[in-house]
Design a protein around this motif. Structure first.
Motif, PDB file in Angstrom:
ATOM      1  N   MET B   1      52.322  16.364  22.285  1.00  0.00           N
ATOM      2  CA  MET B   1      51.894  16.465  23.685  1.00  0.00           C
ATOM      3  C   MET B   1      50.552  17.187  23.754  1.00  0.00           C
ATOM      4  O   MET B   1      50.322  18.163  23.043  1.00  0.00           O
ATOM      5  CB  MET B   1      52.940  17.257  24.467  1.00  0.00           C
ATOM      6  CG  MET B   1      52.632  17.416  25.922  1.00  0.00           C
ATOM      7  SD  MET B   1      54.006  18.165  26.824  1.00  0.00           S
ATOM      8  CE  MET B   1      53.774  19.902  26.471  1.00  0.00           C
ATOM      9  N   LEU B   2      49.682  16.651  24.596  1.00  0.00           N
ATOM     10  CA  LEU B   2      48.389  17.292  24.822  1.00  0.00           C
ATOM     11  C   LEU B   2      48.308  17.730  26.280  1.00  0.00           C
ATOM     12  O   LEU B   2      49.011  17.196  27.143  1.00  0.00           O
ATOM     13  CB  LEU B   2      47.246  16.306  24.569  1.00  0.00           C
ATOM     14  CG  LEU B   2      47.020  15.771  23.156  1.00  0.00           C
ATOM     15  CD1 LEU B   2      45.827  14.815  23.172  1.00  0.00           C
ATOM     16  CD2 LEU B   2      46.784  16.899  22.171  1.00  0.00           C
ATOM     17  N   SER B   3      47.400  18.642  26.556  1.00  0.00           N
ATOM     18  CA  SER B   3      47.127  18.968  27.954  1.00  0.00           C
ATOM     19  C   SER B   3      46.330  17.814  28.570  1.00  0.00           C
ATOM     20  O   SER B   3      45.708  17.014  27.855  1.00  0.00           O
ATOM     21  CB  SER B   3      46.320  20.261  28.044  1.00  0.00           C
ATOM     22  OG  SER B   3      45.022  20.057  27.519  1.00  0.00           O
ATOM     23  N   GLN B   6      42.704  17.927  27.486  1.00  0.00           N
ATOM     24  CA  GLN B   6      42.475  17.414  26.128  1.00  0.00           C
ATOM     25  C   GLN B   6      42.519  15.894  26.109  1.00  0.00           C
ATOM     26  O   GLN B   6      41.703  15.240  25.463  1.00  0.00           O
ATOM     27  CB  GLN B   6      43.542  17.962  25.156  1.00  0.00           C
ATOM     28  CG  GLN B   6      43.473  19.448  24.901  1.00  0.00           C
ATOM     29  CD  GLN B   6      42.383  19.828  23.898  1.00  0.00           C
ATOM     30  OE1 GLN B   6      41.667  18.971  23.406  1.00  0.00           O
ATOM     31  NE2 GLN B   6      42.261  21.103  23.629  1.00  0.00           N
ATOM     32  N   THR B 328      50.268  13.667  28.072  1.00  0.00           N
ATOM     33  CA  THR B 328      50.926  14.887  28.574  1.00  0.00           C
ATOM     34  C   THR B 328      52.441  14.700  28.615  1.00  0.00           C
ATOM     35  O   THR B 328      53.177  15.669  28.831  1.00  0.00           O
ATOM     36  CB  THR B 328      50.441  15.264  29.985  1.00  0.00           C
ATOM     37  OG1 THR B 328      50.879  14.271  30.923  1.00  0.00           O
ATOM     38  CG2 THR B 328      48.933  15.393  30.045  1.00  0.00           C
TER      39      THR B 328
END
Lengths: 66, 419
Positions: B1-3, B6, B328
């Protein structure tokens, strides 16, 4: 995953230099190993790269048989 | 998972964005040479968020300028290529290859107005049957002479598709070895079953025992050990590369290919499948044998994805993630480590660009660029000439001359049906 927690990563700081890993230049990728949450980190300030595992349950490896 | 931040940074490629600036450091293929072979021809292209027109002028030089005339915004796709540039069909304004306006026929003869008119103009070069453009800052680096672009005695074929999704989810597919046994293995068997074809004829269902990723000078080497294999097998011992930032190299003994993912804008990618068929030992390919160009269809007449070929399955998987995959909400596991490694490499190279340095794979030394050999396993999945054997189950099935290519590579006498 609740809408509120989408993209919200619990880890915040580089364990090597203490710089914020939430800055856009750095990189923080959350993934999972079994029931553990893992944070893959790369700090753009000090170039430290590594993983931090958030432990839910403390386990020991299987002991060698005699 | 990325923000979300990002994910946005890694996927947005327009002018002025960090990823757009990184990708502008590389020559990108925009067309096949055969599409603009004729003097006076034009082709509208979109690259890194910019609408452009490629043309061949009357001195046989290629040019690439902004699509719209600065005067009244008419599309130069319908412009008139001349000796030293392209002239707007509407009122005759003439632009040179740099995009500088050099003639305005209906303005006074002593007017300096034209000197103040400039549209974007970019460098273009041809190599291996493709036209490449460079949109980055001067001086332009070398156009990389990757081995397949310059190799002799092969038959080339170029497939393409405009894929309606972001470039990054396509690249991430190449850092994800285990999709092979599912998307191109068990799912393919399911498709065979639905079509009434024998399922046992399909060889790509072996389970992955181990996967690995190593950085090397030109990108990342991807390795795998399949059930029944050891680390001695070529799939692990040699592997095949992802050439940074947007090329996959894949193949076997009979066919080597590049998959090149060219970002057009944030939600569209021009995808090339660039294949070199390798003839049997001792077979000489005719020197002037043409490079065929073919489109790889994405959907059928009912609007459903075409999933009975490998690349159609890939496109279904890329596109159904959405125009820009929402990272996300993703749930990555241990088998996704290659994807994470690639994302981090992108971030590291973004930083280099921000510091004014050349990123990975920008080549300045012509001597280093004569022919860049890339590693690639040939005994793929321990099946030998697997891809050649299943050439009708991957993108090359749409090459109009596939049967002829195979016959030539086997050393059979053929009378060419294509020009």
């Amino acid at each position: 995953m609740s809408e509120k927690n989408k993209g919200v990563i619990a880890l915040k700081f580089c364990p090597n230099c203490g710089e914020s890993l939430l800055k856009l230049n750095s990189f923080l990728n959350e993934y999972w190993i079994s029931h553990d949450t893992v944070y893959f980190c790369w700090c753009s300030e000090c170039s430290w790269r590594g993983e931090i595992i958030e432990i839910k349950r403390v386990t020991a490896p299987e002991l060698a048989s005699v | 998972m990325l923000s979300k931040e990002q994910n946005d940074q890694l996927t947005q490629i327009g002018p002025g964005t960090p990823m757009g600036e990184l990708l502008r450091r590389y020559w990108q293929p925009i067309a096949a040479s055969s599409e603009v072979e004729k003097i006076g021809s034009t082709k509208k292209v979109k690259l890194l968020g910019e609408d452009l027109v490629l043309y061949r002028d009357k001195l046989n030089n290629l040019g690439l300028v902004a699509e719209r005339c600065a005067h009244r915004g008419v599309s130069l796709e319908y412009g008139i290529p001349e000796k030293c540039g392209i002239r707007c069909q509407y009122h005759g304004w003439l632009y040179n290859a740099d995009g500088q306006c050099i003639e305005q026929p209906n303005e006074p003869g002593n007017s300096t107005f034209k000197n103040r008119i400039k549209i974007a103009g970019y460098k273009v070069k041809e190599l291996g049957g493709l036209v490449f453009a460079y949109l980055g800052p001067a001086p332009a680096p070398e156009l990389p002479r990757w081995d397949l672009f310059v190799r002799k005695n092969v038959i080339r074929a170029i497939g393409y598709a405009i894929v309606p999704c972001n470039w990054l989810q396509i690249m991430e597919n190449s850092l994800d070895p285990t999709h092979l046994e599912w998307l191109h293995g068990h799912y393919f068997q399911h498709v065979f079953e639905q079509q009434g074809r024998p399922q046992e004829e399909w060889p790509i269902t072996k389970h992955h025992i181990k996967i690995g990723f190593d950085e090397f000078e030109w990108g990342i080497i991807k390795r795998r050990v399949l059930e029944g294999q050891t680390e001695e097998n070529e799939d692990w011992a040699i592997g095949h590369p992802i050439v940074f930032p947007n090329i996959l190299r894949v193949g076997d003994r009979g066919a080597h290919s590049f998959q090149i993912r060219v970002p057009m804008d944030d939600t569209h990618t021009l995808h090339f499948w660039y294949t070199c068929f390798i003839p049997k030992e001792g077979v000489k390919v005719p020197d002037d044998y043409p490079i065929s160009l073919y489109e790889c269809p994405i959907k059928d007449e009912n609007g459903k994805f075409i999933t009975d070929y490998i690349d159609g399955q890939d496109m279904m998987a890329w596109i159904t993630q959405g125009p820009i995959a929402d990272r996300t909400t993703e749930r990555l596991g241990t088998s996704d480590k290659g994807i994470i490694m690639y994302r981090q490499m992108l971030k590291r190279e973004l930083k280099k660009v921000q510091e004014g340095k050349d990123p990975k794979c920008v080549i300045r030394d012509p001597q280093k660029n004569e022919c860049i050999e890339l590693p690639q396993e040939e005994n793929k999945f321990s099946e030998g000439e697997l891809l050649t054997g299943v050439a009708k189950d991957w993108n090359t099935r749409y090459a109009p001359n596939l049967d002829e290519i195979i016959a030539i590579c086997r050393g059979e006498k053929v009378v060419s049906s294509i020009s």
